[in-house]
Design a protein around this motif. Structure first.
Motif, PDB file in Angstrom:
ATOM      1  N   LEU A 265       0.833  -1.205   0.000  1.00  0.00           N
ATOM      2  CA  LEU A 265       0.000   0.000   0.000  1.00  0.00           C
ATOM      3  C   LEU A 265       0.865   1.252   0.000  1.00  0.00           C
ATOM      4  CD1 LEU A 265      -3.044   0.803   0.097  1.00  0.00           C
ATOM      5  CD2 LEU A 265      -2.680   1.290   2.513  1.00  0.00           C
ATOM      6  N   ALA A 266       1.913   1.269   0.809  1.00  0.00           N
ATOM      7  CA  ALA A 266       2.812   2.419   0.836  1.00  0.00           C
ATOM      8  C   ALA A 266       3.507   2.586  -0.512  1.00  0.00           C
ATOM      9  CB  ALA A 266       3.839   2.262   1.950  1.00  0.00           C
ATOM     10  N   ALA A 267       3.876   1.468  -1.127  1.00  0.00           N
ATOM     11  CA  ALA A 267       4.546   1.531  -2.428  1.00  0.00           C
ATOM     12  C   ALA A 267       3.626   2.105  -3.498  1.00  0.00           C
ATOM     13  CB  ALA A 267       5.022   0.144  -2.832  1.00  0.00           C
ATOM     14  N   SER A 268       2.312   1.865  -3.364  1.00  0.00           N
ATOM     15  CA  SER A 268       1.369   2.349  -4.382  1.00  0.00           C
ATOM     16  C   SER A 268       1.353   3.867  -4.481  1.00  0.00           C
ATOM     17  CB  SER A 268      -0.043   1.833  -4.077  1.00  0.00           C
ATOM     18  OG  SER A 268      -0.573   2.450  -2.910  1.00  0.00           O
ATOM     19  N   ARG A 269       1.803   4.558  -3.433  1.00  0.00           N
ATOM     20  CA  ARG A 269       1.839   6.016  -3.446  1.00  0.00           C
ATOM     21  C   ARG A 269       2.877   6.557  -4.416  1.00  0.00           C
ATOM     22  NH1 ARG A 269       3.215   9.101   1.380  1.00  0.00           N
ATOM     23  NH2 ARG A 269       2.341  10.786   0.136  1.00  0.00           N
ATOM     24  N   ILE A 270       3.957   5.813  -4.625  1.00  0.00           N
ATOM     25  CA  ILE A 270       5.087   6.377  -5.384  1.00  0.00           C
ATOM     26  C   ILE A 270       5.395   5.616  -6.666  1.00  0.00           C
ATOM     27  CG2 ILE A 270       6.152   7.396  -3.348  1.00  0.00           C
ATOM     28  CD1 ILE A 270       8.053   5.025  -3.215  1.00  0.00           C
ATOM     29  N   THR A 271       4.860   4.405  -6.823  1.00  0.00           N
ATOM     30  CA  THR A 271       5.143   3.657  -8.058  1.00  0.00           C
ATOM     31  C   THR A 271       4.320   4.230  -9.208  1.00  0.00           C
ATOM     32  OG1 THR A 271       3.495   2.015  -7.366  1.00  0.00           O
ATOM     33  CG2 THR A 271       5.798   1.532  -6.902  1.00  0.00           C
TER      34      THR A 271
END
Length: 329
Positions: A265-271
């Motif tokens: 979920l955190a990765a979805s912010r920047i990928t």
């Protein structure tokens, strides 16, 4: 609340000084007769018999020591004393009814102020929508949102600086209650042209190099969790590169050849076009995000309402691969 308290003090003192049998019932009866000019009409408005209304007015007059109305067979006329008193009586009733309405609204969650602390990924993916929906339905509820590291979040809840939080457990404080909301899998994040970006299978932790790793500080939920569970102490050496939030990480990864490890979920912010996410295995690490509340401290009606909206948003929002919603209801 100050207005409410002063109002009740005033009413209580006034009634006590006159007679302990005085009540707002007498004020309502007086105002109804004064504004309608009729005992018959006033009795209907108050859902009383005419004899009961007459007795109430008589009791009021006996207690205050002067007549309120001059009665004839055709009309009811206020005395000069009653004319002077009417604006005050109407004001007292308006203030009282308004105070009661405010209390009812507060009890039903229609107004109030809610203080929240949350992980940035939760705010980005769920909280923004939940706040917008709540404010559309209840515009008199206001929200304060704090973006803080997990260690700070727990302290803020424990010390009453916020009403509740959405975050990963950090120290599992005895004074707090942790209710699971969702979980997501850890993976690596790097530029699309990085050597780790090639391939579809999950990478093993043992394949990761410590040289270009960019980690999270130990006071963050991600940093604390990885130090405890990843079994790669070389990645978390003090001499390594570290950040304290995903926004900073995204900016750094976009312009460097480094990589990092994030929950899905955190990765979805920047990928996106520049950065890719690839799951990690051996071991497969899962973080949980919880609703964090304080023991022996009930949520306000507005806070309970907000939590309901958050849970509804959580269940209705499509989530990235690697994320699983745990909240029930």
């Amino acid at each position: 609340m100050i207005i409410i308290c002063l109002l009740f003090v005033f009413i209580d003192k006034s009634f006590t000084d006159m007679n302990r049998t005085m009540s707002l019932r007498h004020f309502r009866a007086f105002v109804a007769v004064a504004t309608t000019g009729s005992f018959t009409i006033a009795a209907k408005q108050l859902f009383l018999t005419q004899s009961a209304l007459t007795a109430t007015i008589q009791q009021f007059e006996d207690n205050i020591g002067f007549k309120l109305f001059d009665r004839s067979t055709r009309r009811v006329v206020m005395t000069p004393e009653a004319e002077r008193f009417l604006p005050q009586a109407e004001h007292i009733l308006r203030q009282f009814d308004s105070a009661v309405a405010d209390l009812e609204s507060l009890a039903q969650g229609r107004r109030g102020h809610v203080r929240i602390a949350a992980a940035a990924s939760v705010t980005h993916y769920f909280l923004g929508n939940a706040i917008a929906t709540l404010r559309a339905d209840y515009p008199e509820i206001t929200v304060s949102l704090h973006d803080a590291a997990s260690e700070q979040v727990e302290r803020m809840v424990e010390q009453g600086e916020v009403d509740f939080a959405f975050a990963s457990p950090h120290k599992q404080r005895e004074e707090l209650i942790y209710t699971p909301l969702f979980e997501d899998r850890f993976g690596l994040v790097c530029r699309h042209d990085h050597r780790y970006a090639k391939g579809r299978r999950a990478m093993r932790w043992s394949e990761l190099s410590a040289e270009d790793y960019i980690g999270f500080t130990a006071d963050t939920g991600i940093g604390a969790y990885l130090r405890q569970h990843a079994d790669r102490s070389d990645l978390f050496a003090h001499s390594g590169n570290e950040v304290s939030n995903t926004s900073s990480l995204g900016a750094i990864l976009k312009w460097t050849e480094g990589y990092s490890v994030l929950p899905a979920l955190a990765a979805s912010r920047i990928t996106g076009p520049h950065l890719v996410f690839r799951p990690l295995s051996s071991p497969t690490l899962i973080r949980q995000v919880h609703l964090v509340t304080r023991k022996l401290r009930a949520l306000s009606p507005g806070s309970e309402l907000f939590v309901d909206y958050m849970l509804r948003t959580l269940r209705q929002t499509p989530v990235p691969d690697g994320v699983r919603v745990l909240a029930k209801g």
